[in-house]
Enzyme design. Structure first.
Site, short mmCIF file in Angstrom:
data_model
loop_
_atom_site.label_atom_id
_atom_site.label_comp_id
_atom_site.label_asym_id
_atom_site.label_seq_id
_atom_site.Cartn_x
_atom_site.Cartn_y
_atom_site.Cartn_z
CE LYS A 13 -1.87 -1.13 3.89
NZ LYS A 13 -1.31 -1.90 3.99
NE ARG A 21 -3.93 -1.56 9.60
CZ ARG A 21 -2.91 -0.88 9.13
NH1 ARG A 21 -2.42 0.55 8.81
NH2 ARG A 21 -1.47 -1.70 8.75
NE ARG A 48 7.19 -2.97 5.62
CZ ARG A 48 5.94 -3.03 5.48
NH1 ARG A 48 5.02 -2.53 4.59
NH2 ARG A 48 5.44 -3.41 6.26
NE ARG A 103 2.33 -5.31 11.05
CZ ARG A 103 3.92 -5.22 10.17
NH1 ARG A 103 4.58 -6.25 10.52
NH2 ARG A 103 3.11 -4.60 9.16
NE ARG A 117 6.72 -0.86 9.45
CZ ARG A 117 5.96 -0.94 8.94
NH1 ARG A 117 5.70 -0.12 7.46
NH2 ARG A 117 4.41 -1.53 9.99
P1 AMP Z 1 1.03 0.14 8.74
O1 AMP Z 1 2.64 0.97 8.29
O2 AMP Z 1 0.10 0.71 7.86
O3 AMP Z 1 1.66 -1.33 8.31
O4 AMP Z 1 0.80 0.38 10.72
C1 AMP Z 1 1.32 0.09 11.18
C2 AMP Z 1 1.25 0.18 12.82
O5 AMP Z 1 0.61 0.78 12.75
C3 AMP Z 1 0.07 -0.76 12.81
O6 AMP Z 1 0.42 -2.38 12.91
C4 AMP Z 1 -0.85 -0.78 13.36
O7 AMP Z 1 -0.42 -0.75 14.92
C5 AMP Z 1 -0.57 0.97 13.46
N1 AMP Z 1 -1.68 1.51 12.80
C6 AMP Z 1 -1.57 2.40 11.42
N2 AMP Z 1 -3.02 2.13 11.08
C7 AMP Z 1 -3.97 2.20 11.78
C8 AMP Z 1 -5.09 2.40 11.95
N3 AMP Z 1 -5.89 2.98 11.07
N4 AMP Z 1 -5.63 1.64 13.14
C9 AMP Z 1 -5.50 1.62 13.60
N5 AMP Z 1 -3.70 0.46 14.34
C10 AMP Z 1 -3.23 1.73 12.65
#
Ligand code: AMP
Length: 194
Positions: A14, A87, A126, A144, A132
């Protein structure tokens, strides 16, 4: 002005594709994951509040991310490409409210799909460059993906009902997926200009 949600499981790409689309169509890329990581990096109270949940691979509270998206929408006149939000179904409902509040219309939710083994492979890849912690631990990756299946995937039903959902195959190379995405966005732009 186009407002698009890029939807999909962790590791599907994404962020990569939101960047490409934002550049090509002059949209603002809004990633809630990036916003949260920036809060942690800056050592803000919000960052301290969400750090442990993110390290475990849990979703953070709806109120936190809804607040961040509200603030970001207030600060731009550009169309937006949302990455990693909504989400949960509650976040999707809140986004409807926020778009109305900010005089925006949701044009499309594009779900990028790829098999689980490919998602895990991409997250491992990644991890070598992202730094990360949630990409580097197999239990966290598994969790996740479980969070995605349990809480995020049901959001597609929400958008199916409103006719906004388009699904594309994201299992191949970046440029193949990118071409598919651009075809969808070009179609949206043509429709909007009619
Ligand atoms: P991402 O960078 O989108 O993979 O997000 C990394 C982490 O951020 C996720 O595993 C969640 O812990 C948190 N996170 C990001 N976006 C959301 C969201 N919309 N709702 C809840 N947690 C989020």
């Amino acid at each position: 002005m186009e407002n698009i949600v890029l939807f999909g499981a962790p590791g599907v790409g994404k962020g990569t594709h939101a960047n490409i689309l934002a550049e090509k169509y002059d949209l603002l890329h809004l990633s809630t994951g990036d916003m949260l990581r920036a809060e942690i990096e800056a050592g803000t109270p919000l960052g301290q509040r969400v750090r442990a949940a993110m390290e475990r691979g849990d979703l953070v509270g709806d109120d936190v991310v809804i607040g961040l998206v509200d603030k970001a929408l207030s600060s731009t006149e550009l169309g937006v490409i949302l990455d990693g939000f909504p989400r949960t179904v509650q976040q999707a409902q809140a986004l409807d409210f926020l778009f109305k509040h900010h005089n925006r219309r949701m044009n499309c939710v594009i779900s990028i799909d790829a098999p689980r083994e490919e998602l895990v492979r991409r997250i491992h890849e990644r991890a070598l460059i992202s730094g990360r912690t949630d990409d580097a631990n197999d239990d966290t990756i598994r969790h996740r993906l479980e969070e995605y299946e349990a809480k995020t995937k049901p959001v597609t039903d929400y958008y199916k009902v409103s006719g906004l959902l388009v699904c594309i195959d994201g299992s191949g190379e970046i440029n193949q997926t990118s071409m598919r995405l651009c075809k969808v966005v070009d179609g949206l732009i043509r429709k909007n200009r009619k």
